[in-house]
Design a protein around this motif. Structure first.
Motif, short mmCIF file in Angstrom:
data_model
loop_
_atom_site.label_atom_id
_atom_site.label_comp_id
_atom_site.label_asym_id
_atom_site.label_seq_id
_atom_site.Cartn_x
_atom_site.Cartn_y
_atom_site.Cartn_z
N ARG A 143 0.83 -1.20 0.00
CA ARG A 143 0.00 0.00 0.00
C ARG A 143 0.87 1.25 0.00
O ARG A 143 1.72 1.42 0.88
CB ARG A 143 -0.93 0.01 1.21
CG ARG A 143 -2.05 -1.04 1.11
CD ARG A 143 -2.78 -1.16 2.44
NE ARG A 143 -4.00 -1.92 2.30
CZ ARG A 143 -4.07 -3.24 2.29
NH1 ARG A 143 -2.95 -3.96 2.40
NH2 ARG A 143 -5.24 -3.86 2.17
N SER A 189 -1.04 0.07 -6.76
CA SER A 189 -1.57 -0.01 -5.40
C SER A 189 -3.02 0.46 -5.35
O SER A 189 -3.86 -0.14 -4.69
CB SER A 189 -0.70 0.83 -4.45
OG SER A 189 -1.16 0.73 -3.12
N GLY A 209 -5.12 -2.23 -6.79
CA GLY A 209 -5.21 -3.33 -5.85
C GLY A 209 -6.20 -3.07 -4.74
O GLY A 209 -6.96 -3.95 -4.34
N MET A 232 -1.35 -8.04 -3.45
CA MET A 232 -1.06 -6.62 -3.57
C MET A 232 0.44 -6.39 -3.76
O MET A 232 0.86 -5.58 -4.60
CB MET A 232 -1.55 -5.87 -2.33
CG MET A 232 -1.26 -4.38 -2.35
SD MET A 232 -2.37 -3.47 -3.43
CE MET A 232 -3.71 -3.18 -2.28
#
Length: 606
Positions: free
Chosen positions: A126, A164, A167, A177
């Motif tokens: 992330r 990201s 995802g 991810m």
């Protein structure tokens, strides 16, 4: 979706998240084909973004420096003094303004931007798309005004930010991810160099941190898509013509190893040189937003005093110096050029220009290889042409700074198309990589993490360790006893077999130590048993756990204290006991989670 989960998601993306339709999300999460198709989409988007950034940087060079069509800035013979000094300085001023404006729109101004390596190591892939766009814009300004930085950092950052965000939209699992972020980086590097294998192994070695069969197909798919899109848009590919070369024999590997060791030392010096420049600039007390102006002036001076080859990333200069008749300036001239380019790169990054050392390390390595050929013949007989050793040095120095032995080997293979030379490169990059790992221990990216206090040595997923905290593992039901309790009273309250340890607290209810039940009962029974206090038997007075410690830190403290269990206190200042944790339970949970992460990384579990 609960309001809490929505809040968490928005804090990760810093904006409202548009989710994919439920059926599509379920299909992508439920099978490998969905992830592969998503990787292809990421690859195409990354290839397009890389192409646009590359075109924009080249257009800026042509417009600002008055270059001809497709003429490379670092290959130009002359830059007017006012242009050489003014453009980088004005670019630094613009960069400072963009950084200031970017800080106003970031959620946490002043905090380090999470890059793809850190995102995969600590945050499950992330990272902020907003921050990634800002980094790409800053990188483009830095490169476009002539600062000695490459665009690869911006390429991978914005591509990873897009991956990201996608995802999160598809609510991918943590491991998927991380793979998708690796796909984005693979596509970005593949598009930048027209080298799909290089991009794929860049993802495996530097962004994902491991190679697994489950991640092979999506990563390679993304790399191919990125390379194809970039080639379709820009229509060119990085190629280094070697010309006819003698066959590679066993004797050629000895000088190759020597060159690899030399490049390892040079790479370490370059990385530490950037840090020294940063520290020197910091001591000037110059405002951070004004530092790029100073750096731009310094780079402009180097371009005038030394050569324009120090400007920008160095694509044109690399090809100029790799040709047999190009830059025939002798060993002294090449050494001077090496020092000037290394200094320009250190000044650019050290004064705040955004970018990395990827392409600079390739250029510097090529120079190191040619210098090696010129100076080494009295010591080692070499029959291969200088351009061969330039390619070997290019890869060996790049692996010292960037990392990724197979990445740099495949880069040499894909840009030369020569398998025997690739075998020489492999030997050199192994020698260089091993030397750097054993003597210095960091690549440039992980060295930067180290300087700011992050203990990240690679992109291996260690974020779960930080979430596996003592506060989660501890047992809150704690048996306590006052430290002024007599030994006789303690024996009556805690007979043998009732447990192994009891936490002692003082009159104020704060932690005092731990009493071992067996030790208390083993003490001599005499008339002094009614006078002996528990405080006389206390152990581990200074060894306590804090709830925010992770499991790895707890295990280290167990080893240091040589204890089977330790008390958990609220804080070191307010030592109120809130729990107790055993070494056995910690090791079991840590081992179980480590095994689960290992199986997930190789595709054994979803």
């Amino acid at each position: 979706m609960t309001p809490k989960s929505e809040t968490v998601r928005r804090s990760l993306t810093e904006s409202a998240l548009v989710q994919a339709p439920g059926a599509l999300r379920a299909w992508v999460r439920g099978g490998e084909i969905g992830l592969i198709l998503l990787a292809a989409v990421v690859g195409c988007l990354s290839g397009g973004v890389v192409s646009v950034m590359g075109w924009a940087a080249q257009s800026a060079h042509e417009w600002l420096f008055g270059l001809g069509l497709d003429e490379r800035l670092s290959a130009t013979r002359h830059v007017p003094p006012l242009v050489a000094l003014g453009v980088p300085a004005l670019g630094g001023a613009l960069l400072g303004l963009v950084i200031w404006l970017g800080g106003r729109v970031r959620r946490v101004p002043g905090s380090p931007v999470i890059d793809p390596i850190e995102a995969n190591a600590l945050h499950g892939g992330r990272l902020s798309l907003r921050d990634s766009v800002l980094v790409a814009v800053q990188n483009l300004i830095s490169n476009g005004c002539g600062a000695s930085v490459g665009l690869e950092a911006g390429y991978t950052q914005i591509s990873a930010g897009i991956a990201s965000r996608l995802g999160l939209s598809f609510e991918l699992r943590r491991n998927d991810m991380r793979v998708l972020v690796g796909c984005a980086a693979a596509a970005a590097i593949a598009a930048a160099f027209g080298a799909p294998l290089t991009g794929a192994f860049y993802a495996f070695e530097l962004i994902i941190g491991t190679y697994a069969i489950g991640s092979l197909t999506p990563v390679v798919t993304a790399a191919l898509a990125g390379a194809f899109v970039s080639r379709a848009i820009l229509g060119h590919q990085t190629v280094i013509p070697l010309g006819p070369t003698p066959p590679v024999g066993p004797a050629d590997y000895l000088p190759t190893i020597g060159l690899g060791l030399i490049c390892a030392g040079l790479g370490i010096l370059i990385m530490q040189g950037v840090t020294l420049v940063e520290e020197g600039v910091r001591r000037t007390k110059l405002p951070p937003l004004a530092r790029p102006v100073l750096g731009g002036l310094a780079v402009g001076v180097l371009a005038l005093v030394a050569t324009p080859q120090v400007l920008s990333a160095g694509h044109g200069a690399l090809h100029l110096n790799l040709t047999e008749d190009g830059a025939a300036i002798g060993a002294a001239g090449l050494i001077f050029l090496f020092l000037a380019k290394a200094l320009a790169s250190a000044i650019s990054i050290g004064t705040g220009f955004r970018g990395g050392l990827f392409f600079a390390s390739l250029f510097l390595g090529a120079l190191a290889g040619k210098i090696f050929v010129m100076l080494a013949p009295p010591l080692v007989a070499m029959v291969l042409p200088p351009v061969t050793y330039a390619v070997v040095g290019m890869s060996a120095l790049a692996v010292a700074v960037i990392g990724g032995p197979m990445t740099m080997t495949f880069l040499a293979l894909e840009v030369t198309g020569d398998f025997p030379i690739a075998s020489l490169v492999l030997v050199a990059v192994i020698a260089s990589s091993l030397t750097v790992r054993k003597t210095f221990g960091y690549s440039f990216a992980t060295w930067r993490f180290h300087l700011r206090g992050e203990s990240i040595r690679s992109a291996h997923d260690v974020g779960w360790i930080r979430t596996l905290t003592v506060g989660q593992l501890m047992r809150r039901e704690v048996r306590t006893v006052r430290s002024d309790t007599t030994l006789a009273a303690f024996r009556r309250a805690f007979p043998l077999g009732s447990g192994t340890q009891v936490v002692a607290v003082d009159e104020a209810g704060l932690y005092a130590g731990i009493v071992l039940v067996a030790e208390a009962h083993a003490a001599p029974i005499d008339d002094k048993a009614t006078e002996t206090k528990v405080s006389d038997l206390l152990r581990y007075r200074d060894q306590v756990l804090l709830p925010q410690m992770n499991a790895k830190e707890a295990v280290a403290l167990f080893d240091k204290a040589e204890s089977e269990a330790l008390a958990v206190v609220e804080s070191r200042d307010a030592a109120r006991v809130i729990g107790i944790l055993s070494e056995k339970h910690t090791l079991k949970r840590y081992s179980d989670e480590l095994d689960r992460q290992r199986r997930a990384s190789v595709g054994e579990v979803a």
